[in-house]
Motif scaffolding. Structure first.
Motif, mmCIF file in Angstrom:
data_model
loop_
_atom_site.group_PDB
_atom_site.id
_atom_site.type_symbol
_atom_site.label_atom_id
_atom_site.label_comp_id
_atom_site.label_asym_id
_atom_site.label_seq_id
_atom_site.Cartn_x
_atom_site.Cartn_y
_atom_site.Cartn_z
ATOM 1 N N PHE A 1 0.851 -1.192 0.000
ATOM 2 C CA PHE A 1 0.000 0.000 0.000
ATOM 3 C C PHE A 1 0.883 1.236 0.000
ATOM 4 O O PHE A 1 1.894 1.286 0.695
ATOM 5 C CB PHE A 1 -0.893 0.032 1.248
ATOM 6 C CG PHE A 1 -1.990 -0.988 1.226
ATOM 7 C CD1 PHE A 1 -3.147 -0.765 0.506
ATOM 8 C CD2 PHE A 1 -1.859 -2.172 1.921
ATOM 9 C CE1 PHE A 1 -4.167 -1.703 0.491
ATOM 10 C CE2 PHE A 1 -2.871 -3.115 1.914
ATOM 11 C CZ PHE A 1 -4.028 -2.883 1.190
ATOM 12 N N ASN A 2 0.470 2.237 -0.758
ATOM 13 C CA ASN A 2 1.195 3.496 -0.829
ATOM 14 C C ASN A 2 0.260 4.612 -0.391
ATOM 15 O O ASN A 2 -0.722 4.908 -1.066
ATOM 16 C CB ASN A 2 1.702 3.737 -2.255
ATOM 17 C CG ASN A 2 2.494 5.004 -2.399
ATOM 18 O OD1 ASN A 2 2.669 5.769 -1.457
ATOM 19 N ND2 ASN A 2 2.973 5.255 -3.597
ATOM 20 N N GLU A 3 0.564 5.219 0.751
ATOM 21 C CA GLU A 3 -0.254 6.322 1.261
ATOM 22 C C GLU A 3 0.242 7.669 0.767
ATOM 23 O O GLU A 3 -0.219 8.703 1.218
ATOM 24 C CB GLU A 3 -0.274 6.292 2.784
ATOM 25 C CG GLU A 3 -0.950 5.058 3.342
ATOM 26 C CD GLU A 3 -0.925 4.998 4.861
ATOM 27 O OE1 GLU A 3 -0.314 5.878 5.498
ATOM 28 O OE2 GLU A 3 -1.520 4.062 5.404
ATOM 29 N N GLN B 1 4.227 10.323 2.172
ATOM 30 C CA GLN B 1 3.492 9.298 2.913
ATOM 31 C C GLN B 1 2.581 9.948 3.961
ATOM 32 O O GLN B 1 2.970 10.877 4.648
ATOM 33 C CB GLN B 1 4.458 8.331 3.589
ATOM 34 C CG GLN B 1 5.125 7.371 2.626
ATOM 35 C CD GLN B 1 4.136 6.487 1.889
ATOM 36 O OE1 GLN B 1 3.313 5.810 2.490
ATOM 37 N NE2 GLN B 1 4.213 6.506 0.565
ATOM 38 N N THR C 1 -2.583 11.134 2.009
ATOM 39 C CA THR C 1 -3.567 10.558 1.098
ATOM 40 C C THR C 1 -4.670 11.548 0.766
ATOM 41 O O THR C 1 -5.065 11.680 -0.392
ATOM 42 C CB THR C 1 -4.176 9.281 1.719
ATOM 43 O OG1 THR C 1 -3.118 8.364 1.991
ATOM 44 C CG2 THR C 1 -5.171 8.636 0.793
ATOM 45 N N ASN D 1 -6.283 5.373 -9.149
ATOM 46 C CA ASN D 1 -5.628 5.625 -7.864
ATOM 47 C C ASN D 1 -6.549 6.370 -6.897
ATOM 48 O O ASN D 1 -6.472 6.165 -5.679
ATOM 49 C CB ASN D 1 -4.310 6.367 -8.073
ATOM 50 C CG ASN D 1 -3.209 5.442 -8.567
ATOM 51 O OD1 ASN D 1 -3.305 4.221 -8.440
ATOM 52 N ND2 ASN D 1 -2.169 6.015 -9.132
ATOM 53 N N ASP E 1 -8.669 3.984 -4.936
ATOM 54 C CA ASP E 1 -7.945 3.411 -3.802
ATOM 55 C C ASP E 1 -7.785 4.414 -2.664
ATOM 56 O O ASP E 1 -7.890 4.054 -1.488
ATOM 57 C CB ASP E 1 -6.567 2.929 -4.236
ATOM 58 C CG ASP E 1 -6.622 1.646 -5.049
ATOM 59 O OD1 ASP E 1 -7.719 1.088 -5.239
ATOM 60 O OD2 ASP E 1 -5.557 1.199 -5.495
ATOM 61 N N ARG E 2 -7.504 5.671 -3.002
ATOM 62 C CA ARG E 2 -7.299 6.687 -1.951
ATOM 63 C C ARG E 2 -8.560 6.923 -1.135
ATOM 64 O O ARG E 2 -8.489 7.315 0.017
ATOM 65 C CB ARG E 2 -6.810 7.990 -2.579
ATOM 66 C CG ARG E 2 -5.379 7.908 -3.032
ATOM 67 C CD ARG E 2 -4.799 9.262 -3.406
ATOM 68 N NE ARG E 2 -3.390 9.104 -3.680
ATOM 69 C CZ ARG E 2 -2.861 9.139 -4.899
ATOM 70 N NH1 ARG E 2 -3.627 9.359 -5.949
ATOM 71 N NH2 ARG E 2 -1.563 8.974 -5.052
ATOM 72 N N ARG F 1 -7.992 0.816 4.561
ATOM 73 C CA ARG F 1 -6.760 1.489 4.135
ATOM 74 C C ARG F 1 -7.085 2.538 3.084
ATOM 75 O O ARG F 1 -7.602 2.210 2.027
ATOM 76 C CB ARG F 1 -5.764 0.490 3.530
ATOM 77 C CG ARG F 1 -5.276 -0.604 4.438
ATOM 78 C CD ARG F 1 -4.312 -0.148 5.511
ATOM 79 N NE ARG F 1 -3.121 0.513 5.033
ATOM 80 C CZ ARG F 1 -1.916 -0.037 4.988
ATOM 81 N NH1 ARG F 1 -1.733 -1.280 5.353
ATOM 82 N NH2 ARG F 1 -0.885 0.677 4.583
ATOM 83 N N ALA G 1 -5.292 4.063 0.834
ATOM 84 C CA ALA G 1 -3.982 3.993 0.198
ATOM 85 C C ALA G 1 -4.109 3.293 -1.146
ATOM 86 O O ALA G 1 -5.002 2.469 -1.360
ATOM 87 C CB ALA G 1 -3.007 3.231 1.085
ATOM 88 N N ARG H 1 -3.139 0.707 -3.988
ATOM 89 C CA ARG H 1 -2.624 -0.663 -4.054
ATOM 90 C C ARG H 1 -1.604 -0.758 -5.189
ATOM 91 O O ARG H 1 -1.923 -0.488 -6.336
ATOM 92 C CB ARG H 1 -3.768 -1.652 -4.313
ATOM 93 C CG ARG H 1 -4.781 -1.713 -3.200
ATOM 94 C CD ARG H 1 -6.001 -2.526 -3.606
ATOM 95 N NE ARG H 1 -6.779 -1.795 -4.604
ATOM 96 C CZ ARG H 1 -7.783 -2.324 -5.306
ATOM 97 N NH1 ARG H 1 -8.114 -3.593 -5.134
ATOM 98 N NH2 ARG H 1 -8.448 -1.593 -6.183
#
Length: 193
Positions: free
Chosen positions: A57-59, A67, A70, A113, A116-117, A131, A133, A135
């Motif tokens: 996961f990338n926040e 990081q 988000t 994206n 996901d956020r 989450r 974040a 994927r």
């Protein structure tokens, strides 16, 4: 001529929808198969160039910058999507097929994206909270250098951005025609020779 070619709407919509679907389906399949986070296939290509599927996961943003920001990146994504729609269909940039395609790719990546956020994937962290974040799952290593883990949306964004960069280097056909129309004819004696 202020109207746009009718097919530009269809081209934009089809590419954006197809790109978004490719991103969301690939994330869903990989995360369902490997689990999250840190699910891995092991190296599928194992030489100087290595490749594997690796869930994370990338926040933040690209390469993990920012990081924990988000919400800020979600706002940027919404602004980018609105800007794309405005540029193409209000400012009439969709007259250019190249711009229509590049901005459709940017839109698809942005929406993938953004999905996901907002945590719409429904995956939760160790605390049970959803989450918020992005994927990511595509991981390359070049020798000892690990490239940032990324996803299909990131590919679409980068390709769209490269296309926009190339567009900025191309002469504008309308401006080139206008400037050639304004050039005075050469000396009559020179033309006759």
């Amino acid at each position: 001529m202020n109207s746009l070619p009718a097919n530009r709407y269809a081209i934009f919509a089809c590419l954006a929808i197809f790109g978004l679907a490719a991103d969301l389906v690939s994330k869903n399949v990989v995360f369902a198969q490997l689990g999250s986070p840190a699910g891995s296939t092991g190296w599928l290509i194992d030489s100087w160039l290595k490749f594997r599927l690796f869930t994370t996961f990338n926040e933040g943003a690209l390469w993990g910058f920012g990081q924990g920001l988000t919400s800020l990146f979600a706002v940027f994504s919404i602004a980018a999507a609105a800007g794309v729609i405005y540029w193409l269909f209000v400012a009439k940039a969709a007259k250019s097929l190249w711009l229509t395609i590049s901005l459709a790719l940017v839109m698809a990546g942005t929406l993938g994206n953004l999905f996901d956020r907002f945590g719409l994937h429904g995956l939760s962290g160790p605390d049970g909270e959803v989450r918020l974040a992005v994927r990511d799952f595509l991981h390359f290593r070049f020798g000892t250098f690990d490239w940032a883990v990324f996803n299909v949306a990131d590919i679409l964004l980068v390709v769209g951005a490269i296309m926009l960069g190339l567009q900025s280097l191309m002469p504008d056909p309308a401006q080139a025609k206008a400037s050639s129309d304004k050039e005075p004819p050469g000396d009559v004696a020179t033309q006759a020779a």
